[in-house]
Enzyme design. Structure first.
Site, PDB file in Angstrom:
ATOM      1  CE  LYS A  34      85.940  43.567  -1.099  1.00 25.28           C
ATOM      2  NZ  LYS A  34      86.234  44.309   0.125  1.00 25.28           N
ATOM      3  NE  ARG A  55      80.323  47.345  -0.106  1.00 23.72           N
ATOM      4  CZ  ARG A  55      81.400  47.572  -0.842  1.00 23.72           C
ATOM      5  NH1 ARG A  55      81.486  47.114  -2.063  1.00 23.72           N
ATOM      6  NH2 ARG A  55      82.390  48.265  -0.336  1.00 23.72           N
ATOM      7  NE  ARG A  94      95.317  52.686   2.864  1.00 26.38           N
ATOM      8  CZ  ARG A  94      94.454  51.967   2.153  1.00 26.38           C
ATOM      9  NH1 ARG A  94      94.840  50.885   1.530  1.00 26.38           N
ATOM     10  NH2 ARG A  94      93.205  52.353   2.049  1.00 26.38           N
ATOM     11  NE  ARG A 112      92.427  55.885  -0.262  1.00 28.02           N
ATOM     12  CZ  ARG A 112      92.004  54.692  -0.656  1.00 28.02           C
ATOM     13  NH1 ARG A 112      92.833  53.859  -1.229  1.00 28.02           N
ATOM     14  NH2 ARG A 112      90.751  54.330  -0.471  1.00 28.02           N
ATOM     15  NE  ARG A 122      84.391  52.214   3.049  1.00 26.39           N
ATOM     16  CZ  ARG A 122      85.497  51.901   2.384  1.00 26.39           C
ATOM     17  NH1 ARG A 122      86.653  52.332   2.798  1.00 26.39           N
ATOM     18  NH2 ARG A 122      85.445  51.173   1.304  1.00 26.39           N
TER      19      ARG A 122
HETATM   20  P1  AMP Z   1      84.691  49.712  -2.540  1.00 21.65           P
HETATM   21  O1  AMP Z   1      85.756  50.259  -3.438  1.00 21.65           O
HETATM   22  O2  AMP Z   1      84.204  48.341  -2.949  1.00 21.65           O
HETATM   23  O3  AMP Z   1      85.068  49.760  -1.080  1.00 21.65           O
HETATM   24  O4  AMP Z   1      83.417  50.664  -2.713  1.00 21.65           O
HETATM   25  C1  AMP Z   1      83.492  52.053  -2.457  1.00 21.65           C
HETATM   26  C2  AMP Z   1      82.096  52.587  -2.146  1.00 21.65           C
HETATM   27  O5  AMP Z   1      81.219  52.347  -3.263  1.00 21.65           O
HETATM   28  C3  AMP Z   1      81.390  51.915  -0.964  1.00 21.65           C
HETATM   29  O6  AMP Z   1      81.757  52.478   0.271  1.00 21.65           O
HETATM   30  C4  AMP Z   1      79.927  52.177  -1.312  1.00 21.65           C
HETATM   31  O7  AMP Z   1      79.572  53.514  -1.047  1.00 21.65           O
HETATM   32  C5  AMP Z   1      79.920  52.006  -2.817  1.00 21.65           C
HETATM   33  N1  AMP Z   1      79.664  50.606  -3.224  1.00 21.65           N
HETATM   34  C6  AMP Z   1      80.516  49.787  -3.919  1.00 21.65           C
HETATM   35  N2  AMP Z   1      79.939  48.604  -4.163  1.00 21.65           N
HETATM   36  C7  AMP Z   1      78.709  48.658  -3.620  1.00 21.65           C
HETATM   37  C8  AMP Z   1      77.633  47.731  -3.515  1.00 21.65           C
HETATM   38  N3  AMP Z   1      77.736  46.494  -4.026  1.00 21.65           N
HETATM   39  N4  AMP Z   1      76.497  48.132  -2.881  1.00 21.65           N
HETATM   40  C9  AMP Z   1      76.383  49.373  -2.357  1.00 21.65           C
HETATM   41  N5  AMP Z   1      77.361  50.287  -2.402  1.00 21.65           N
HETATM   42  C10 AMP Z   1      78.515  49.958  -3.018  1.00 21.65           C
END
Ligand code: AMP
Length: 219
Positions: A13, A88, A127, A161, A172
């Site tokens: 994304k 989400r 990775r 990482r 996740r």
């Molecule tokens: P991402 O980089 O989008 O994978 O987000 C990293 C982390 O941020 C996720 O694993 C969540 O802990 C938190 N996060 C990001 N966006 C959201 C969202 N829309 N709702 C809830 N938690 C979020």
């Protein structure tokens, strides 16, 4: 034009958001990036969400919605946005509709990047990077030509990482399946959702996305 990018962690994304930003002049809104910034700056919100993020859990809806709505009202975001990592959950999708309605805006496209979970696990958990020069490798798809030696700088130190841990990734992915994927019918009902095959090369995924948003895709 306002676009939502949906897809499990690691589906690309962020990369596609960058492509859309460069080619269509849209503003990129990534709630993950915003939250990481809050954590880095040790703001009260950052301190509140750090543990949840470190363990791969979702941040409560209210906090994310409140944070995003502050950006939403800035004039520079009126040119068109790409939402990456939001919504989400169903409450977030409903809150987004309210934010858009307040500004008299609509979502034009919801693009769901689909990809097999086992392929994703290999892509992400495999990775590792060279500590010296940052060159990226993958134990399944791209290992150094000479084992243990970086192709680029000859370094011998590699690291993974922290959040690339397989159990955390599986969690996740489960959260995506259980909490995020159920919003697909919501957008299907609005007639704005299209799917894209995320197992293809990055360039082919970008091309498919362009065809959709320019209305040139094959029926
Ligand atoms: P991402 O980089 O989008 O994978 O987000 C990293 C982390 O941020 C996720 O694993 C969540 O802990 C938190 N996060 C990001 N966006 C959201 C969202 N829309 N709702 C809830 N938690 C979020």
């Amino acid at each position: 034009m306002n676009i939502i990018l949906l897809g499990p962690p690691g589906s690309g994304k962020g990369t596609q958001a960058q492509f859309l930003r460069e080619h269509y002049g849209l503003m990129h809104l990534s709630t993950g990036d915003m939250l990481r910034h809050e954590v880095e700056c040790e703001t009260p919100l950052g301190q509140q969400v750090k543990n949840l993020m470190d363990s791969g859990q979702l941040v409560p809806d209210g906090l994310v919605i409140e944070m995003l709505s502050q950006y939403f009202d800035l004039p520079e975001y009126s040119v068109g946005i790409i939402l990456d990592g939001f919504p989400r959950t169903t409450p977030q999708a409903i809150a987004l509709d309210e934010m858009l309605e307040r500004k008299g805006l609509d979502i034009d496209h919801v693009l769901e990047i689909q990809i097999d979970e086992n392929l994703l696990v290999k892509r992400i958990s495999g990775r590792f990077i060279c500590v010296d020069c940052g060159a990226a490798y993958n134990e399944y798809f791209k290992i150094p030509v000479e084992s243990g030696i970086c192709d680029i700088c000859g370094g011998r130190d590699f690291k993974r990482r922290v959040d690339d841990d397989t159990d955390k990734l599986r969690m996740r992915l489960r959260l995506y399946r259980e909490q995020t994927h159920p919003i697909v019918p919501y957008y299907l009902g609005k007639g704005v959702l299209k799917t894209v095959d995320g197992a293809q090369d990055v360039e082919k995924v970008s091309k498919d996305i362009s065809l959709i948003i320019e209305g040139r895709e094959k029926p």
